[in-house]
Design a protein around this motif. Structure first.
Motif, mmCIF file in Angstrom:
data_model
loop_
_atom_site.group_PDB
_atom_site.id
_atom_site.type_symbol
_atom_site.label_atom_id
_atom_site.label_comp_id
_atom_site.label_asym_id
_atom_site.label_seq_id
_atom_site.Cartn_x
_atom_site.Cartn_y
_atom_site.Cartn_z
ATOM 1 N N GLN A 53 0.831 -1.204 0.000
ATOM 2 C CA GLN A 53 0.000 0.000 0.000
ATOM 3 C C GLN A 53 0.874 1.267 0.000
ATOM 4 O OE1 GLN A 53 -1.838 -1.326 3.727
ATOM 5 N NE2 GLN A 53 -3.807 -1.415 2.672
ATOM 6 N N PRO A 54 1.132 1.849 -1.171
ATOM 7 C CA PRO A 54 1.936 3.079 -1.241
ATOM 8 C C PRO A 54 1.123 4.310 -0.823
ATOM 9 C CG PRO A 54 2.016 1.826 -3.294
ATOM 10 C CD PRO A 54 0.860 1.315 -2.499
ATOM 11 N N PHE A 55 1.740 5.159 -0.021
ATOM 12 C CA PHE A 55 1.145 6.433 0.354
ATOM 13 C C PHE A 55 2.171 7.537 0.093
ATOM 14 C CE2 PHE A 55 -0.965 3.196 2.891
ATOM 15 C CZ PHE A 55 -2.304 3.532 2.751
ATOM 16 N N LYS A 56 1.802 8.770 0.330
ATOM 17 C CA LYS A 56 2.692 9.883 0.039
ATOM 18 C C LYS A 56 3.901 9.898 0.956
ATOM 19 C CE LYS A 56 2.773 14.902 -0.526
ATOM 20 N NZ LYS A 56 1.987 16.164 -0.471
ATOM 21 N N GLU A 57 3.687 9.720 2.273
ATOM 22 C CA GLU A 57 4.767 9.818 3.253
ATOM 23 C C GLU A 57 5.457 8.485 3.525
ATOM 24 O OE1 GLU A 57 5.769 12.672 4.259
ATOM 25 O OE2 GLU A 57 4.115 13.789 3.308
ATOM 26 N N TYR A 58 4.831 7.389 3.178
ATOM 27 C CA TYR A 58 5.382 6.061 3.442
ATOM 28 C C TYR A 58 4.655 5.044 2.574
ATOM 29 C CZ TYR A 58 1.064 5.264 6.041
ATOM 30 O OH TYR A 58 -0.266 5.126 6.379
ATOM 31 N N PHE A 59 5.173 3.832 2.536
ATOM 32 C CA PHE A 59 4.382 2.754 1.950
ATOM 33 C C PHE A 59 4.319 1.659 2.992
ATOM 34 C CE2 PHE A 59 8.529 1.037 0.937
ATOM 35 C CZ PHE A 59 8.344 -0.333 0.910
ATOM 36 N N ALA A 60 3.318 0.818 2.888
ATOM 37 C CA ALA A 60 3.082 -0.145 3.953
ATOM 38 C C ALA A 60 2.820 -1.538 3.413
ATOM 39 C CB ALA A 60 1.893 0.310 4.803
ATOM 40 N N LYS A 90 4.549 0.060 8.451
ATOM 41 C CA LYS A 90 4.966 1.211 7.657
ATOM 42 C C LYS A 90 6.465 1.168 7.381
ATOM 43 C CE LYS A 90 1.318 4.287 9.359
ATOM 44 N NZ LYS A 90 1.025 5.602 9.995
ATOM 45 N N LEU A 91 6.824 1.488 6.144
ATOM 46 C CA LEU A 91 8.223 1.521 5.714
ATOM 47 C C LEU A 91 8.477 2.836 4.989
ATOM 48 C CD1 LEU A 91 8.205 -2.120 4.333
ATOM 49 C CD2 LEU A 91 9.322 -1.388 6.441
ATOM 50 N N THR A 92 9.676 3.383 5.152
ATOM 51 C CA THR A 92 9.933 4.718 4.618
ATOM 52 C C THR A 92 11.001 4.778 3.530
ATOM 53 O OG1 THR A 92 11.470 5.119 6.453
ATOM 54 C CG2 THR A 92 9.196 5.868 6.733
ATOM 55 N N ASN A 93 11.931 3.811 3.516
ATOM 56 C CA ASN A 93 12.970 3.817 2.498
ATOM 57 C C ASN A 93 13.641 2.443 2.433
ATOM 58 O OD1 ASN A 93 14.944 3.754 4.683
ATOM 59 N ND2 ASN A 93 14.546 5.964 4.906
ATOM 60 N N THR A 94 14.592 2.305 1.521
ATOM 61 C CA THR A 94 15.268 1.019 1.333
ATOM 62 C C THR A 94 15.996 0.583 2.596
ATOM 63 O OG1 THR A 94 15.565 1.514 -1.027
ATOM 64 C CG2 THR A 94 16.946 -0.222 -0.079
ATOM 65 N N GLN A 95 16.658 1.523 3.264
ATOM 66 C CA GLN A 95 17.388 1.197 4.489
ATOM 67 C C GLN A 95 16.434 0.673 5.563
ATOM 68 O OE1 GLN A 95 17.743 4.103 2.756
ATOM 69 N NE2 GLN A 95 19.681 3.471 1.813
ATOM 70 N N ASP A 96 15.267 1.251 5.615
ATOM 71 C CA ASP A 96 14.262 0.819 6.588
ATOM 72 C C ASP A 96 13.817 -0.617 6.292
ATOM 73 O OD1 ASP A 96 12.558 1.117 8.771
ATOM 74 O OD2 ASP A 96 10.928 1.937 7.573
#
Length: 212
Positions: A53-60, A90-96
């Motif tokens: 589930q992609p969102f503006k601030e994060y994807f999940a 919730k995930l924010t980037n590749t490192q996350d």
């Protein structure tokens, strides 16, 4: 790899790199990749496990039975106030993603191995009070009886919709609008025109009536 998911990732503007990385992890643990509800969905033995589930601030990663998963660190969150079973990671980037790879695999393993015959222990659904509906019931006993005859899920759908209006006047207006539908034993998302191909759920076929 599902070709529709490949196209989905290729046309993504914001999360292309992250979606590619998470895709490798999800396929590595043996999930089947499908394209449902206009998003990548992952299943196991035809059982929905999670959806991206992609969102503006994060994807999940939206786990369908997330409420049943062991989550001592509280990483899984409810996507909405009235959600009972689904949970998001919730995930924010590749490192996350890399940092949480182990816990992602743990959640997936638990989701696919949990005995489907064991009821999910979700928190009790909060009681929704709609004073305007109570007031209408006092004047319309037939509506009260029809509403109470609906399934709990259909009742809750109406209560969520009615209570979502900020103004009392709007709540009364919503109740009036759906009175006939309730009297007919229909839920708020049920088909009322008889044209739906996904009965009893409305699929938008009623819009064809306005074009004729």
């Amino acid at each position: 790899m599902n070709q529709d998911v490949t196209k989905y990732i290729n046309r993504s503007k914001q999360w292309k790199e992250e979606l590619t990385v998470i895709r490798e992890i999800l396929l590595d643990v043996g999930l089947t990749e499908e394209y449902k509800w206009a998003a990548p969905c992952y299943t196991y033995n035809a059982k929905n496990v999670l959806i991206v589930q992609p969102f503006k601030e994060y994807f999940a990663l939206g786990f369908f039975n997330g409420a049943a998963l062991t989550d001592p660190k509280g990483l899984l969150v409810k996507p909405g106030e009235h959600t009972r079973f689904g949970r998001q990671l919730k995930l924010t980037n590749t490192q996350d993603i890399v940092k949480k790879t182990a816990i992602i695999k743990k959640f997936i393993k638990e989701a696919i191995t949990k005995d489907a015959s064991i009821p999910i222990k979700a928190e009790a659904a909060p009681v929704i009070e709609v004073e305007e509906l109570k007031a209408v019931f006092k004047k319309n006993a037939a509506l009260k009886k029809a509403f109470e005859s609906l399934t709990p899920g259909r009742q809750r759908g109406y209560l969520i919709f009615f209570s979502g209006a900020k103004q009392s006047e709007t709540r009364f207006a919503r109740i009036e609008k759906y009175t006939n539908q309730i009297l007919c034993g229909k839920g708020i998302t049920d088909c009322t025109c008889g044209l739906s191909k996904r009965m009893p759920t409305c699929d938008g076929s009623h819009k064809l009536l306005n074009k004729n």
